[in-house]
Motif scaffolding. Structure first.
Motif, PDB file in Angstrom:
ATOM      1  N   LYS A  21       0.761  -1.158   0.152  1.00  0.00           N
ATOM      2  CA  LYS A  21      -0.105   0.023  -0.043  1.00  0.00           C
ATOM      3  C   LYS A  21       0.864   1.075   0.025  1.00  0.00           C
ATOM      4  CE  LYS A  21      -3.923  -0.020   2.194  1.00  0.00           C
ATOM      5  NZ  LYS A  21      -4.977  -0.001   3.627  1.00  0.00           N
ATOM      6  N   GLU A  22       0.305   2.260  -0.740  1.00  0.00           N
ATOM      7  CA  GLU A  22       1.142   3.633  -0.675  1.00  0.00           C
ATOM      8  C   GLU A  22       1.101   4.372   0.529  1.00  0.00           C
ATOM      9  OE1 GLU A  22       2.504   5.105  -3.316  1.00  0.00           O
ATOM     10  OE2 GLU A  22       2.635   3.319  -4.277  1.00  0.00           O
ATOM     11  N   GLY A 150      -5.726   7.426   1.760  1.00  0.00           N
ATOM     12  CA  GLY A 150      -5.627   5.987   1.332  1.00  0.00           C
ATOM     13  C   GLY A 150      -6.430   5.796   0.319  1.00  0.00           C
ATOM     14  N   LYS A 151      -6.494   4.387  -0.262  1.00  0.00           N
ATOM     15  CA  LYS A 151      -7.292   4.022  -1.386  1.00  0.00           C
ATOM     16  C   LYS A 151      -8.801   4.534  -1.308  1.00  0.00           C
ATOM     17  CE  LYS A 151      -8.246  -0.291  -3.237  1.00  0.00           C
ATOM     18  NZ  LYS A 151      -7.801  -1.748  -3.228  1.00  0.00           N
ATOM     19  N   SER A 152      -9.456   4.436  -0.233  1.00  0.00           N
ATOM     20  CA  SER A 152     -10.819   4.518  -0.159  1.00  0.00           C
ATOM     21  C   SER A 152     -11.067   6.095  -0.378  1.00  0.00           C
ATOM     22  CB  SER A 152     -11.423   4.073   0.851  1.00  0.00           C
ATOM     23  OG  SER A 152     -11.085   4.501   2.254  1.00  0.00           O
TER      24      SER A 152
END
Length: 160
Positions: A21-22, A150-152
């Motif tokens: 994850k970034e 984050g991604k979301s």
């Protein structure tokens, strides 16, 4: 509905692997409410509770709890939290104190649980320090107000 990320294909509990994850700046804001009788509310406001300054003690407890969330909640990742704040909004009209906690990190996973833990432990500390005056206090409305990063992406709880 999204899959449960803490359960593998065999139904076993696991910690989510965030290796790929970034890193991003992640912020979460949570709240909780402690309601009490008018006399207890005044004692807190006037700083006349026998055990000491209730709100400052609850602030410290909330910050400390946020830093220890991974020790309390199974499968939470230990985080290098860069900031936690715990603030109080007393409301004399309804003899309650709204607690708001903000947690911030630059990392691979969010800080929602840290903000929620901070609010929860701050509320429990208020209860503990004032229970000899008012055993009917209630703790309610512990919820995530917003999160970002984050991604979301961003979440903001709609106002009712």
């Amino acid at each position: 509905m999204p899959e449960f990320t803490h359960i593998d294909k065999e139904g076993r509990v696991r910690m989510v692997d965030v290796t790929d994850k970034e890193h991003s700046q992640r912020v979460a804001v949570a709240q909780g409410v402690v309601s009490m009788n008018p006399e207890t509310f005044e004692k807190i406001r006037d700083q006349s509770v026998k055990k000491g300054n209730v709100l400052e003690t609850a602030r410290i407890a909330g910050i400390m709890a946020a830093k220890k969330t991974s020790e309390l909640i199974p499968m939470c990742h230990p985080l290098l939290i860069s900031h936690v704040s715990v603030d109080f909004c007393p409301d004399k009209a309804i003899n309650s104190i709204r607690i708001e906690a903000l947690a911030r990190v630059t990392g691979q996973t969010g800080v929602e649980m840290e903000a929620l833990t901070a609010v929860s432990v701050a509320a429990l500390t208020i209860y503990d320090m004032c229970k000899s005056y008012d055993r009917k206090m209630t703790i309610s409305d512990i919820l995530l107000l917003e999160k970002s990063g984050g991604k979301s992406g961003k979440f903001v709880r709609p106002t009712p």
